[in-house]
Each structure stands twice: as C-alpha cells, then as structure tokens.
Design a protein around this motif. Structure first.
Motif, short mmCIF file in Angstrom:
data_model
loop_
_atom_site.label_atom_id
_atom_site.label_comp_id
_atom_site.label_asym_id
_atom_site.label_seq_id
_atom_site.Cartn_x
_atom_site.Cartn_y
_atom_site.Cartn_z
N GLU A 141 0.76 -1.34 0.07
CA GLU A 141 -0.05 -0.07 0.03
C GLU A 141 0.77 1.32 -0.01
OE1 GLU A 141 -1.84 -3.28 0.18
OE2 GLU A 141 -0.68 -2.79 1.99
N LYS B 16 -5.84 0.32 -6.40
CA LYS B 16 -6.63 1.55 -6.08
C LYS B 16 -6.85 2.41 -7.31
CE LYS B 16 -5.99 3.71 -2.21
NZ LYS B 16 -5.43 4.35 -1.15
N ASP C 72 -11.58 7.39 -3.72
CA ASP C 72 -10.92 6.20 -4.04
C ASP C 72 -11.77 5.06 -3.81
OD1 ASP C 72 -8.69 7.95 -4.71
OD2 ASP C 72 -8.03 7.99 -2.57
N LEU D 120 -10.84 0.38 -4.21
CA LEU D 120 -10.26 -0.80 -4.51
C LEU D 120 -10.88 -1.60 -5.74
CD1 LEU D 120 -8.19 -1.67 -1.35
CD2 LEU D 120 -7.30 -0.89 -3.52
#
Length: 712
Positions: free
Chosen positions: A99, A517, A530, A532
C-alpha cells in the motif's frame, strides 16, 4: 539500449570494482564474519542456512547507519521501497507490492510489521529502532508462518535482551535542522532468574520544510518519545517467559507539498502525523516434554493515530472565492493476537526420525474506529483464526524437503455513519514447498514454490457516494481476495575461508485478482473518491543479490542489489488520469494498463559500501545507495526521478565510549518519495490556470550531525 540491462550492468560494475578494491587492499590477517541468526521463522536458523530471501540488520548495522526508524534501513534491502505522504514512510512495498496510503476505507496490509511479537502492520510510525537488536526483512509471501498480512513479505524487529551484568548506556545526537536525540538504556539482573532492560528516547527535529506564509521552519517537525521495557523470567529449567512493553508518543507535523515542488510551503493550516501506542507481548518457551516444545506469543496493542493536512496547500485568498479545505483522520486501533505452536523433538520425529514437524493455532482480533473531520465515522472489526503446520523431511544427507500449509478464516464487519453496513467472510489458504540442497559445508541451493493471500474487503466510501453519483455501479462496492504464487531459486553460502558471504535469488511471481486503487470523479462536489478493484493479474520477475566481504581485519565491503520488473496483466484503469484524457459526464475514459509497471516498483535498487579501520579505534564508513525511477500511482503516468545518495560516517571507539561525525545525502540530491498528479480542470494552482501538474514530496536533504554514547 534497454535501460533495464544498462542499469543492471552499472550496478554489477560498481559491485565488482568495489570488491576488487577491497580484495587488493587486504593484507592483514583475516577473520571470520559473525553468523546471523534468523528468529522470525518456526525455528531459529542461520541466515545462510535458511531457504528464503531475508535481509538481516543487526544492532551494529543500525548504529552505523544512524537509523532512528525503520525507513532509514529499508534501502539496504533489495527490492524494498516505502511511501511517505506523511512525516515518515508509513507504508512499505516489497517486490513492487504494498500500500501507499490510507484515507477513508480500511486497509489490509500487504507487508506485515511485527515488533517483539506485537502486530503493527500499517503503523510504520511504531517502527522505532531504539534498542533494537535485529531487523529481518523477509521477501516473498509468508503464507505459512504469518498468513493474511504478509502477501508481499514481512518486517520483523526484535529488541535487545537483558544483560547478565548491570549496565547503563547514554546516547546523544545533534544535527542540522535543530535535530536532537537523547536515549538512555539500563539493563541487568534482578535475581538469578529475572533480568530486565529499559530503554527511553526523545527525538526532536524542526524538519527541513519552511512555511513561507506562516514564517515557520518547524511545520514538518519530528517530536517522538519512545519507552521500551523487557523482562526475562526463567520460571524453571524448562520454562522461559519474556515480557515486552512499548509506549510511543509521536506528535509530528505534516506539511510537505508545495505548488513549486520544493521545500517551501504556503499552507495556512499545516497538518499533523501523530500516533500514541500502548502495546505489550508475552512470549513463552516450554521444553518440559520429551516429545515436543511449546511456544506461545500473546500480544495486545492500542494505537490512536491522527493524520491531517491542508488539502489546498495554500492560504485563504490564494484560490478564487477564498477556497480553503483541510482533511483530518483520527483512528483508534486495537488488536489482540495469540499464537500457539508445538515443535517436535528428535523423539517425536516422523518416518523413522527423518521428518521434524511444527503445528500451530493462531487467533487475532482487531477493531478500527475512524472519525473524519468530525463529520464521518466508521467501524471496522476483523477476526482471524488459523491452523498451520510444517514438515521438514530429510531425503538424504544433503537434501531436505520442506512443506507448509495454513488455513485461515477471516470475518470482517464494516459500518459507518452514512448507514453503510457490510459483512465479508472468507476462507483463505497459503503454503510453501521447498527443496534444499546442501552441496558443501556452508553452501545451500534451494527452490521454492509459495502461495500467499490478501483478504478482500468493502469500499465503504463508494457505497455511500453511489447515492449521488450515477457513474458508480454495484460491482465497485466490494473487492475480492488477491492471491500470489511465488517461484524462487536461490543460492547462499560462505566462501574464501568464510570471509565472503553471499545470497543470490531469482524469482517469478504470478498474481491473480490484484487489488489496485482507483478513483472516480464526483461532479456534485468536484472531488475524486478512491476505491479498490481487482485487476486481472500481475507478473513480477526479479533478481536479488547481497554480499558481505571481509577483505582483512581492517577492511570490509558490503553490497546489495535488486532488479525488478513488476507489471499488470490484462487491467483497464477507470481513473488513468493524464492530460490527454477526456471527461465524459464525470466518468473517466478507461485506459489499458496491460503490461504497465505497478506503482512504487523501481526497476533497480542498489546499495554498496565499505568500512575501513584508519587506525586501531578509528573507523570510516562510506555508502552509495540509489534506485531507478518509478510510477507514483496506478492512476496516472507520472514518475519519480532516479537518484543516488552518498553517506559517510567517521567513528572513534574508546574503551566504553564512542563518538561519530556523519553525513547523509552529502551531494544534497533532490529526490521524491511520493507524488500526485492533477490534470485538465482538476489542477491545484490558479496562478497557471490550473494547468496539469505533478506535485511531489521530497526526501531528506543533506544532513550533517554528531553522535556519541557512553556506557557505565
């Protein structure tokens, strides 16, 4: 010419030249190098006898590097990167996987962080190196030993053990930018069976950002206090109990981005990057049975974090209509875990004594509460339960087969103040199959196939935004589990009368349902949300090399290099924002990322250095480290610049004291650790008509300092 091949040639040339210089300079009597022991696996093992790619940094390396936090060690490990976007690098990437940030939604880390058995995955501020004995960076999926939070790898940190004799050590450091660090360590026995160790440290720095609007030079400051305690209790001849306590209070500033991409900001509301942690662990080892030994790890941790920033990066009046915006995230994170494992003895080995075994049970519960800008709250609860086992079978005097398997059940519940509720239950599994061949003493060749996993989850922000944004579809609400199969061949050992230690590994990683993302534009409030999604897949190939060469008693050479090619496979991005993209009713045109490199995955990294004893007590250390350019994000095409940094340290060692003069980034290189891109009508600077621009956070400039310690 292929830049990948060119970079490879340059790295190897540097390594060979340095090695030849070291070899030619060696004239004094040589000695063997100290053996490194890896403790993050089921059984303690010599680094050169472990069929896995692991970088180990001991206390001497931490001290020589002058590292106060894990981020200052990561460039020593091949194919390991970190993402800033805060006062420190809080998120890690191994072999291009990991991440880079966390905002609204919960995050399942791809890289685990364990400190004395306590789980701090996703909480990089806790990774202080105060009184740390050893740092181990394990690359590749750790699906058998650690499970869900170690798809890409794991960072394990172990603090120093109590000493058998009383001691007190005082350390101090001063450097540019009003940087000051003071640490005290006390250790010794309380009785024949009990030993203690206590370490405390205060670190402060103004940071290297100047806010020209406020007239301040401490808006990106470091202000961290750490207390670490350890108690070892030999309850009986068969039972050892180790208790560890950690308290961290970090109250750092965060004001790092400017419209001019330098170290001068204009924000009127500088942010913060804070964390307060209370954590403890108990590790027990019982060997009272002839058939097995029993090891348990019980840990608990509470961390309250605050992460906030001036969203427009400037002051009221700079934007038309006096636009101004800040963002702030306060999280309260509690986790408790228990790991119980049974380890076989010679008496209980299977198949006529040829196979040793390990079986274990793991339980973990974590609660995460978020408050954003005092207007949005969410709760995220996870429960993990796993059983695992490993079998080591001796096929001959030189060949071993190691097989491991882990089954894990994960329950995750999410709810927020916008009435979004979601429950996601998953059954997960990982494992490894490794063939080891010891063709000579202190020489190992191995091949391994390992499987790792990363749990799926929910995009809570997208679900709530769907009420007003017609471009959001229900297939964006959740994302599935990511899996990876890692194929690896390696060789490690010692040569030249144990003066040369080397590790070499080549690997291929096949990722499926890659979690990537994305973001989608909301025309109602002119913002991006945002979320995923699962890419079709990803392919990663690479090479990793680590060398440690003792040319003589007075001269040592060390080097590490990583080559990496990490790409998406069959993935179309919905948010690939670039200056040429069109906006159609608020939706961004999909762009194929098939074959494109993943973010924060430089094609090469290297670290070379040498230590030479100029006199009996005077040691000079010189380092050169560097990495290739890399994409900042999977949602645009902007990249960092490649860079090289030069560091040096001159240390004089007395009988019970030492003093060092050191410098980092001596050439004052500007390099980027994080980047964002705004295109078309979404720019951030009215002075140029909101033209498309890239904005970056710069790494540490040249810093000169002095360190000293005295042991009583």
């Amino acid at each position: 010419m292929n830049p990948f091949i060119t970079s490879k040639s340059l790295i190897w040339s540097a390594c060979l030249v340095a090695a030849n210089v070291s070899y030619a300079a060696g004239g004094a009597k040589s000695t063997n190098m100290e053996e490194m022991v890896v403790s993050s696996q089921f059984r303690d093992s010599s680094l050169l006898d472990l069929a896995s790619t692991v970088s180990v940094f001991d206390g001497a390396t931490i001290s020589a590097r002058g590292a106060n936090n894990i981020e200052q060690l990561l460039n020593l490990a091949p194919n390991v990167n970190f993402s800033a976007g805060a006062s420190r690098g809080r998120f890690f990437q191994i072999r291009g996987i990991g991440e880079r940030s966390q905002f609204i939604d919960p995050v399942s880390p791809s890289v685990g962080l364990i400190i004395d058995g306590m789980d701090f995955s996703g909480l990089g501020l806790a990774a202080s190196t105060l009184d740390i004995a050893q740092v181990e960076v394990l690359r590749g999926p750790q699906g058998t030993v650690y499970g869900a939070n170690a798809l890409a790898g794991l960072i394990s940190m172990t603090s120093q053990a109590p000493t058998t004799e009383p001691m007190v050590k005082v350390s101090a450091e001063v450097a540019e930018y009003n940087s000051q660090t003071l640490a005290v360590v006390a250790s010794g026995p309380l009785s024949e069976r009990v030993g203690y160790r206590v370490a405390v440290q205060k670190q402060q720095s103004d940071g290297y950002i100047e806010n020209t609007y406020l007239g301040k030079d401490d808006v990106n400051n470091i202000d961290e206090s750490v207390l670490r305690g350890k108690l070892n209790f030999a309850a009986s001849d068969d039972l050892q109990m180790d208790f560890t306590f950690l308290y961290l209070d970090a109250d750092n500033g965060y004001d790092a981005f400017s419209l001019t991409n330098n170290r001068e900001t204009q924000s009127d509301q500088p942010g913060t990057d804070a964390q307060e942690t209370f954590a403890a662990s108990m590790i027990t080892r019982w060997s009272g049975s002839e058939l097995f030994s029993l090891e348990t790890v019980l840990s608990l941790a509470n961390s309250e974090t605050e992460y906030g920033y001036d969203e427009d990066w400037v002051y009221v009046g700079f934007h038309p209509d006096e636009y101004s915006s800040v963002d702030n995230y306060q999280r309260d994170k509690d986790n408790i875990s228990a790991d119980v494992r049974f380890i076989s003895t010679d008496a209980s080995a299977l198949f006529n004594g040829s196979s040793s075994w390990v079986v274990g049970v793991y339980l973990r519960q974590e609660d995460e509460d978020l408050e954003r800008n005092a207007s949005f709250t969410s709760q995220f609860e996870t429960e993990n339960a796993a059983v695992y086992g490993q079998l080591r079978s001796s096929l001959s005097d030189k060949v071993d087969l190691v097989s491991g398997l882990r089954f894990e059940k994960r329950d995750a519940d999410y709810s927020d103040s916008l009435l979004v509720n979601s429950n996601k239950d998953e059954d997960l599994w990982g494992g490894n199959l490794t063939l080891e061949y010891r063709y000579a003493e202190n020489k190992l060749v191995y091949g391994t196939i390992s499987r790792g996993y990363k749990a799926g989850g929910v995009n809570g922000r997208i679900i709530s935004a769907a009420a007003t944004n017609p471009d959001i579809s229900s297939d964006m609400y959740e994302f599935d589990t990511e899996h990876m199969i890692n194929y690896e061949l390696g060789m490690k050992g010692s040569w030249l009368d144990s003066r040369l230690q080397a590790q070499v590994a080549v690997f291929y990683q096949d990722r499926s349902e890659v979690q990537a993302k994305q973001s989608i534009f909301d025309p109602n409030d002119f913002s991006f949300d945002d979320f995923l999604v699962n890419a079709a897949g990803g392919k990663t190939t690479g090479v990793e090399v680590e060398l440690n060469y003792l040319a003589s008693e007075r001269l040592r050479f060390f080097a590490a290099a990583g080559l990496l090619n990490a790409e998406f496979d069959g993935f179309s991005s919905q948010s690939h924002v670039d200056a040429k993209d069109d906006i159609n009713g608020g939706a961004l045109a999909p762009v194929s990322l098939d074959g494109r490199e993943v973010a924060h995955a430089p094609k090469y990294q290297f670290f070379v250095g040498s230590e030479v004893s100029l006199m009996a007590n005077l040691i000079l250390r010189v380092e050169l480290e560097g990495k290739d350019e890399f994409y900042f994000s999977n949602s645009h095409n902007q990249k960092s610049t490649a860079y090289e940094l030069v560091n040096t340290r001159l240390t004089y060692i007395g009988s019970n004291w030492d003093v060092s003069l050191w410098g980092r980034n001596l050439t004052d290189e500007d390099y980027e650790t994080r980047g964002f891109y705004f295109s078309n009508a979404f720019g951030n600077n009215p002075a140029n008509g909101y033209a498309p621009e890239t904005y970056t956070q710069l790494g540490e400039p040249r810093v000169i300092g002095v360190s000293a310690s005295y042991t009583f």
